[in-house]
Each structure stands twice: as structure tokens, then as C-alpha cells.
Write a protein that holds these residues in place. Structure first.
Motif, PDB file in Angstrom:
ATOM      1  N   ALA A 286      -2.107  14.673  -0.413  1.00  0.00           N
ATOM      2  CA  ALA A 286      -3.475  13.749  -0.013  1.00  0.00           C
ATOM      3  C   ALA A 286      -3.427  13.506   1.446  1.00  0.00           C
ATOM      4  O   ALA A 286      -1.951  13.210   1.989  1.00  0.00           O
ATOM      5  CB  ALA A 286      -4.138  13.046  -0.847  1.00  0.00           C
ATOM      6  N   GLY A 287      -3.859  12.832   2.562  1.00  0.00           N
ATOM      7  CA  GLY A 287      -3.868  12.124   3.459  1.00  0.00           C
ATOM      8  C   GLY A 287      -3.693  13.169   4.447  1.00  0.00           C
ATOM      9  O   GLY A 287      -3.690  14.400   4.440  1.00  0.00           O
TER      10      GLY A 287
ATOM     11  N   ALA B   9       0.866  -1.231   0.016  1.00  0.00           N
ATOM     12  CA  ALA B   9      -0.433   0.456   0.057  1.00  0.00           C
ATOM     13  C   ALA B   9       0.892   1.308   0.179  1.00  0.00           C
ATOM     14  O   ALA B   9       1.941   1.201   0.424  1.00  0.00           O
ATOM     15  CB  ALA B   9      -0.612   0.291   1.082  1.00  0.00           C
ATOM     16  N   ASN B  10       1.103   2.171  -1.079  1.00  0.00           N
ATOM     17  CA  ASN B  10       1.378   3.892  -0.917  1.00  0.00           C
ATOM     18  C   ASN B  10       0.497   4.371  -0.120  1.00  0.00           C
ATOM     19  O   ASN B  10      -0.611   5.176  -0.811  1.00  0.00           O
ATOM     20  CB  ASN B  10       1.720   3.488  -2.614  1.00  0.00           C
ATOM     21  N   VAL B  11       1.144   4.650   0.417  1.00  0.00           N
ATOM     22  CA  VAL B  11       0.314   5.918   1.609  1.00  0.00           C
ATOM     23  C   VAL B  11       0.488   7.300   1.664  1.00  0.00           C
ATOM     24  O   VAL B  11       1.404   7.222   2.247  1.00  0.00           O
ATOM     25  CB  VAL B  11       0.299   5.263   2.932  1.00  0.00           C
ATOM     26  N   ALA B  12      -0.601   7.718   1.162  1.00  0.00           N
ATOM     27  CA  ALA B  12      -0.015   9.402   0.769  1.00  0.00           C
ATOM     28  C   ALA B  12       0.393  10.197   2.179  1.00  0.00           C
ATOM     29  O   ALA B  12      -0.456   9.226   3.510  1.00  0.00           O
ATOM     30  CB  ALA B  12      -1.181   9.995   0.349  1.00  0.00           C
TER      31      ALA B  12
ATOM     32  N   MET C 240      -3.612   8.540   7.969  1.00  0.00           N
ATOM     33  CA  MET C 240      -1.971   8.077   7.773  1.00  0.00           C
ATOM     34  C   MET C 240      -2.372   7.099   9.144  1.00  0.00           C
ATOM     35  O   MET C 240      -1.726   5.764   8.784  1.00  0.00           O
ATOM     36  CB  MET C 240      -0.995   8.878   7.996  1.00  0.00           C
ATOM     37  N   LEU C 241      -2.712   7.293  10.139  1.00  0.00           N
ATOM     38  CA  LEU C 241      -2.552   6.691  11.203  1.00  0.00           C
ATOM     39  C   LEU C 241      -3.476   5.144  11.168  1.00  0.00           C
ATOM     40  O   LEU C 241      -2.953   3.831  11.187  1.00  0.00           O
ATOM     41  CB  LEU C 241      -3.099   6.573  12.373  1.00  0.00           C
ATOM     42  N   ALA C 242      -4.239   5.385  10.459  1.00  0.00           N
ATOM     43  CA  ALA C 242      -5.771   4.065   9.378  1.00  0.00           C
ATOM     44  C   ALA C 242      -5.284   3.320   8.869  1.00  0.00           C
ATOM     45  O   ALA C 242      -5.273   2.324   8.695  1.00  0.00           O
ATOM     46  CB  ALA C 242      -6.684   4.268   9.231  1.00  0.00           C
TER      47      ALA C 242
ATOM     48  N   ALA D  67       1.773   1.866  15.524  1.00  0.00           N
ATOM     49  CA  ALA D  67       0.516   1.241  14.984  1.00  0.00           C
ATOM     50  C   ALA D  67       1.411  -0.115  14.904  1.00  0.00           C
ATOM     51  O   ALA D  67       0.457  -1.192  14.795  1.00  0.00           O
ATOM     52  CB  ALA D  67      -0.051   0.747  13.390  1.00  0.00           C
ATOM     53  N   GLY D  68       2.533  -0.129  15.631  1.00  0.00           N
ATOM     54  CA  GLY D  68       2.737  -1.487  14.811  1.00  0.00           C
ATOM     55  C   GLY D  68       3.531  -1.990  14.078  1.00  0.00           C
ATOM     56  O   GLY D  68       3.954  -3.451  14.136  1.00  0.00           O
TER      57      GLY D  68
END
Length: 253
Positions: free
Chosen positions: A41-42, A33-36, A47-49, A103-104
Motif C-alpha cells: 500500500a502507499g 506511525a508504521n507507514v506503508a 509517504m511524503l504526506a 520532510a525534516g
């Protein structure tokens, strides 16, 4: 034909009151998953979710830095200097990695977003600045990007691992670049068509361009966009088609 391939998606793009895509559904279907990271965005909550969804679904979490352009969703070309690109990358990477640790998990790779992604194909100065920033943060982090890009050459020079990707929900032109958004055929939103393209790339290492020519795409990962209309159905179709062909879905990082 490979035994396994990575399936990645651009996710975590909601911010504030705006909701983009169905992240919870797509996280269950991809391997990376490429997370903003809050620039194109984001936001911190998203981000935490996203980091928690990555942990829950055993998905590799990647930082997806872009230009500071919420209004343009990071898809407008900006005249950002290489030094600014490097500093903004570090700010975004550090932010997501800090949230991920809580978040681990950890950020396991980096992939640029949108207009910045396309700039790094040809702009050698920007590509070297981007790679040098990643290496300064963590030289063990792989970089995900397009084949035959200035970014790949910069990664090789710096000793960073570089993984190549192709897009199953975007059309290509003969030189191997993506068709500009807005042109007919630029966005592939039919699940069956996207699944066929995924198999074509995985099995042959190439794709048919808009003019009928063949574009060589030796890749480690296949990408689909979380904001494409019908993204969940596309992800389902692509994953099912690959697995039926005996290709396992496994994270590259």
C-alpha cells in the motif's frame, strides 16, 4: 503497571485514487506511525504526506514494509525467498527514509506488515534475512514485532534492539497468534472493548484468548490498525483510557 507505553498505528496506506483511513486524525493520537512503503500500500505522495504529519505531530516515523501485493493489501502469503525479502525491505526502507529526510525527519524503526509480519514469527531464514537487511542499512534502527518470534531471536543475535507489540483491535488464540481475519471476534471494532483490551495488556502483560485462556504479552507498544472500521474512535478511546489510568503515551524509538 508501566508509567508509559507506545501507541502505534499502521498508516499511510492510501495510494492513487484509493483512500484508506483518516491518517490526519490518527497521527494526532498515536506516538508511532508504521507507514506503508509502496509495496502492499502507499505511494510516494502518501509517504511524503505521512512524513510531514509525523513531523507536525511529533510522532516517531516507522517503515512498514510488506510483500509486493497491492491487490491483496499484503495480507496474502507469498513464496518470496529470503534474499528477495531482504532486497525488497531495503528498497522500501530507503524510499521512505529518503522522503522522510526531505520532510525534516528520519525513519526511526522498522515493522513488517501483514503476511510478511506473520511469516517472520516462525520462519527463521526469512527472519534472519529481514534483520540482516535492517542491520546493513542502519544497525541503530530498532525492529518492532510480536513477542517470542523468530524475528526477535534474529534481532538478538544481530545486536539490534527489538521492541514487542500487541494488538488492541485484534483477537488472539491460545498460542499467542492472531485470530484469522474473517472469523468472529478476529477484529475488535468497538472502541470501549479495544480500550479495555489496551488496559488489560498494559496493566497485566497478558490478554484473554478466544478460548478464555490467558496469553502472556510482555510488550513495549500497543498497535491499532488505521483501516479498522471506526479507527479514529478506537484510537481516541484507547488513548483516553490509558491516560486516565496514569499511563503516558510515549514513542519507544
Amino acid at each position: 503497571m508501566p508509567d508509559a507505553i507506545d501507541l502505534n498505528s499502521d498508516l499511510g496506506e492510501s495510494f492513487g485514487a484509493w483512500r484508506v483511513g483518516d491518517d490526519e486524525a490518527i497521527f494526532a493520537l498515536v506516538s508511532s506511525a508504521n507507514v506503508a512503503c509502496g509495496y502492499h500500500a502507499g505511494d510516494p505522495v502518501t509517504m511524503l504526506a505521512s512524513a510531514r504529519l509525523a513531523v507536525r505531530n511529533e510522532v516517531a516515523l516507522g517503515a512498514h514494509p510488506g510483500y509486493g501485493d497491492l491487490v491483496g493489501f499484503g495480507r496474502r502469503a507469498l513464496d518470496t525467498s529470503p534474499a528477495e525479502i531482504a532486497a525488497e525491505l531495503l528498497a522500501q526502507l530507503g524510499a521512505l527514509d529518503g522522503v522522510a529526510r526531505a520532510a525534516g525527519t528520519r525513519v526511526r524503526y522498522v515493522k513488517a506488515h501483514g503476511a510478511l509480519y506473520h511469516r517472520l514469527v516462525a520462519d527463521e531464514w526469512a527472519a534472519h534475512a529481514f534483520i540482516e537487511a535492517v542491520a546493513a542499512y542502519d544497525p541503530a534502527l530498532p525492529v518492532l514485532g510480536p513477542p517470542r518470534a523468530a524475528l526477535e531471536q534474529a534481532a538478538d543475535a544481530a545486536g539490534l534492539r527489538y521492541a514487542r507489540e500487541a494488538f488492541v483491535d485484534r483477537g488472539y488464540v491460545a498460542d499467542g497468534s492472531l485470530m484469522p481475519r474473517g472469523e468472529p471476534g478476529a477484529v475488535v471494532d468497538d472502541p470501549a472493548a479495544a480500550a479495555d483490551r489496551a488496559l488489560e495488556i498494559a496493566e497485566t502483560g497478558a490478554i484473554t484468548a478466544d478460548d478464555g485462556s490467558r496469553v502472556e504479552l510482555p510488550v513495549d507498544s500497543l498497535c491499532l490498525h488505521g483501516d479498522t472500521p471506526g479507527a479514529v474512535l478506537i484510537a481516541l478511546a484507547v488513548r483516553s483510557a490509558l491516560e486516565r489510568s496514569g499511563i503516558a503515551i510515549e514513542a519507544f524509538a
